[in-house]
Design a protein around this motif. Structure first.
Motif, short mmCIF file in Angstrom:
data_model
loop_
_atom_site.label_atom_id
_atom_site.label_comp_id
_atom_site.label_asym_id
_atom_site.label_seq_id
_atom_site.Cartn_x
_atom_site.Cartn_y
_atom_site.Cartn_z
N GLY A 100 1.61 -13.29 62.06
CA GLY A 100 0.26 -12.73 62.10
C GLY A 100 -0.39 -12.82 60.74
N TYR A 101 -1.69 -12.58 60.70
CA TYR A 101 -2.45 -12.82 59.47
C TYR A 101 -1.97 -11.97 58.30
N ILE A 102 -1.84 -10.66 58.51
CA ILE A 102 -1.54 -9.76 57.40
C ILE A 102 -0.20 -10.09 56.76
N PHE A 103 0.87 -10.16 57.57
CA PHE A 103 2.19 -10.37 57.02
C PHE A 103 2.38 -11.80 56.50
N SER A 104 1.75 -12.78 57.15
CA SER A 104 1.88 -14.16 56.65
C SER A 104 1.18 -14.32 55.31
N GLN A 105 0.06 -13.62 55.10
CA GLN A 105 -0.60 -13.67 53.80
C GLN A 105 0.30 -13.10 52.71
N ARG A 106 0.98 -12.02 53.01
CA ARG A 106 1.86 -11.39 52.03
C ARG A 106 3.11 -12.22 51.78
N GLU A 107 3.71 -12.75 52.85
CA GLU A 107 4.99 -13.43 52.72
C GLU A 107 4.86 -14.89 52.30
N TYR A 108 3.80 -15.56 52.75
CA TYR A 108 3.69 -17.00 52.54
C TYR A 108 2.57 -17.43 51.60
N PHE A 109 1.64 -16.51 51.29
CA PHE A 109 0.48 -16.91 50.48
C PHE A 109 0.25 -16.01 49.27
N ASN A 110 1.22 -15.16 48.95
CA ASN A 110 1.14 -14.33 47.74
C ASN A 110 -0.14 -13.53 47.66
N ASN A 111 -0.62 -13.08 48.82
CA ASN A 111 -1.84 -12.30 48.91
C ASN A 111 -1.45 -10.88 49.32
N PRO A 112 -1.40 -9.94 48.37
CA PRO A 112 -0.85 -8.61 48.66
C PRO A 112 -1.80 -7.71 49.42
N ILE A 113 -1.96 -7.97 50.71
CA ILE A 113 -2.83 -7.16 51.55
C ILE A 113 -2.12 -5.87 51.94
N ARG A 114 -2.79 -4.74 51.77
CA ARG A 114 -2.27 -3.46 52.24
C ARG A 114 -2.88 -3.16 53.60
N GLU A 115 -2.04 -2.93 54.57
CA GLU A 115 -2.50 -2.75 55.94
C GLU A 115 -3.19 -1.41 56.13
N ARG A 117 -6.10 0.09 55.02
CA ARG A 117 -6.63 0.92 53.95
C ARG A 117 -7.96 1.57 54.36
N HIS A 118 -8.82 0.84 55.04
CA HIS A 118 -10.12 1.36 55.46
C HIS A 118 -10.18 1.55 56.98
N PHE A 119 -9.72 0.55 57.72
CA PHE A 119 -9.62 0.67 59.18
C PHE A 119 -8.15 0.95 59.50
N LYS A 120 -7.79 2.21 59.56
CA LYS A 120 -6.38 2.57 59.75
C LYS A 120 -5.94 2.27 61.19
N PRO A 121 -4.65 1.97 61.39
CA PRO A 121 -4.17 1.62 62.73
C PRO A 121 -4.54 2.66 63.79
N GLU A 122 -4.51 3.95 63.43
CA GLU A 122 -4.82 4.98 64.42
C GLU A 122 -6.30 5.00 64.80
N LEU A 270 -9.17 -10.20 65.85
CA LEU A 270 -10.18 -9.23 65.44
C LEU A 270 -9.54 -7.95 64.91
N LEU A 271 -8.49 -7.48 65.58
CA LEU A 271 -7.78 -6.29 65.13
C LEU A 271 -7.13 -6.52 63.77
N GLU A 272 -6.57 -7.71 63.57
CA GLU A 272 -5.93 -8.02 62.28
C GLU A 272 -6.96 -8.06 61.16
N GLN A 273 -8.17 -8.52 61.47
CA GLN A 273 -9.22 -8.51 60.45
C GLN A 273 -9.54 -7.08 60.02
N HIS A 274 -9.54 -6.16 60.96
CA HIS A 274 -9.78 -4.75 60.63
C HIS A 274 -8.67 -4.22 59.71
N LEU A 275 -7.43 -4.48 60.09
CA LEU A 275 -6.30 -3.94 59.34
C LEU A 275 -6.17 -4.55 57.95
#
Length: 322
Positions: A100-115, A117-122, A270-275
């Protein structure tokens, strides 16, 4: 490989370990000869040992010492595998899709996205949507790009009733301009199948350029009627300001995603873009941007609709009647 997920969540532990690296580990090496001090790690947090090592290397390099930092992502700047001897492009695409976008950015693209932060999962909640005819107004808003190289684009269908915004359907993915145009006709057909209709919008600057070229050419090529799309003429505030401004709707529980679309990959994107929304980090925002545009317009439409109803119900003055 010194960082780990638990460590980077605790600044005190990061600081303690960094002091150990720089005061115990590094000084144990001889500065004479051909020895190397190497830290190999993917950067998945803003504050981590690798992040601090990168900054230290930059400082030392500026001072003329043989220190350097090299960032190698899964894909290079041309979108091709960096390690082509091992991975094909299809392999890389599978790895990205699997995480998925968030984890692949962190693991494969050195982009430290924090899940979240503004649009929380809940905040991202689902509900079963009602009959589309029960919505006073339906708005479909497109956030495109001029590029035909598969940039991310989005088309979102939004309804509002009982004080809630319902995200009924979305197209949100990397796509060509032609594919994006096709989404509009597909959504129009989907609506017609449910005996409903929406007003379609696109930001004016894109509307003027795309309507008379790509939309017209697509319609001609596929023997379709011209598409009834409107230009959004609003003078928009800065994008990040606009997107941050709508987070309150989510936090108060006034935004719902369509349960029937939960497994749709476009809805998942779309949900991943929010997170992943975490300015100033650059992440795809077109889906959230389309939602903001649709929210603004649907509020204006419903206000106008309510105003027209009030005028229609207003008692006539007998003195002015004939």
């Amino acid at each position: 490989d010194i960082d780990d997920d638990e460590l980077v969540e605790n600044p005190e532990r990061v600081e303690k370990l960094w002091k150990w690296v720089m005061t115990a580990l590094f000084p144990s090496m001889s500065i004479v000869g051909k020895g190397r001090f190497i830290i190999a790690e993917n950067r998945y947090a803003d504050d981590s040992i690798i992040a601090r090592a990168v900054e230290k290397a930059k400082i030392l390099k500026k001072q003329g010492y043989p220190a350097y930092h090299k960032r190698i992502n899964l894909l290079d700047t041309n979108g091709q595998p960096s390690w082509k001897e091992r991975f094909t492009l299809k392999d890389c695409q599978y790895m990205i899709e699997a995480l998925g976008y968030i984890f692949s950015q962190r693991e494969y693209f050195n982009n430290p996205i924090r899940e979240g932060r503004h649009f929380k999962p809940e905040f991202l909640q689902y509900c079963t949507m009602g009959n589309l005819k029960t919505y006073p107004v339906l708005i479909a808003y497109c956030d495109p790009s001029f590029s035909d190289k598969g940039d991310t684009k989005a088309l979102v269908l939004l309804g509002r009733k009982d004080g809630q915004y319902h995200i009924l359907k979305t197209y949100c993915a990397k796509a060509s301009v032609d594919q994006m145009v096709a989404w509009h006709y597909e959504l129009q057909t989907w609506l017609a199948g449910k005996n409903a209709a929406a007003t379609f919008y696109m930001e004016e600057v894109f509307y003027q350029s795309l309507l008379y070229s790509n939309f017209a050419e697509y319609a001609k090529k596929h023997n379709l009627p011209p598409f009834p799309i409107n230009g959004d003429k609003r003078a928009k505030p800065a994008k990040i300001q606009r997107l941050l401004a709508i987070t309150g709707h989510y936090e108060r529980g006034n935004v719902y995603f369509n349960t029937a679309e939960q497994e749709n990959r476009h809805m998942q994107n779309l949900l991943e873009q929010h997170l992943s929304f975490n300015p100033p980090h650059k992440t795809p925002l077109d889906g959230i941007d389309a939602i903001e545009g649709a929210m603004y317009l649907i509020d204006r439409h419903i206000e106008d609709f309510a105003g027209a109803l009030r005028l229609a119900k207003k008692p006539r003055n007998p003195a002015n009647s004939y």
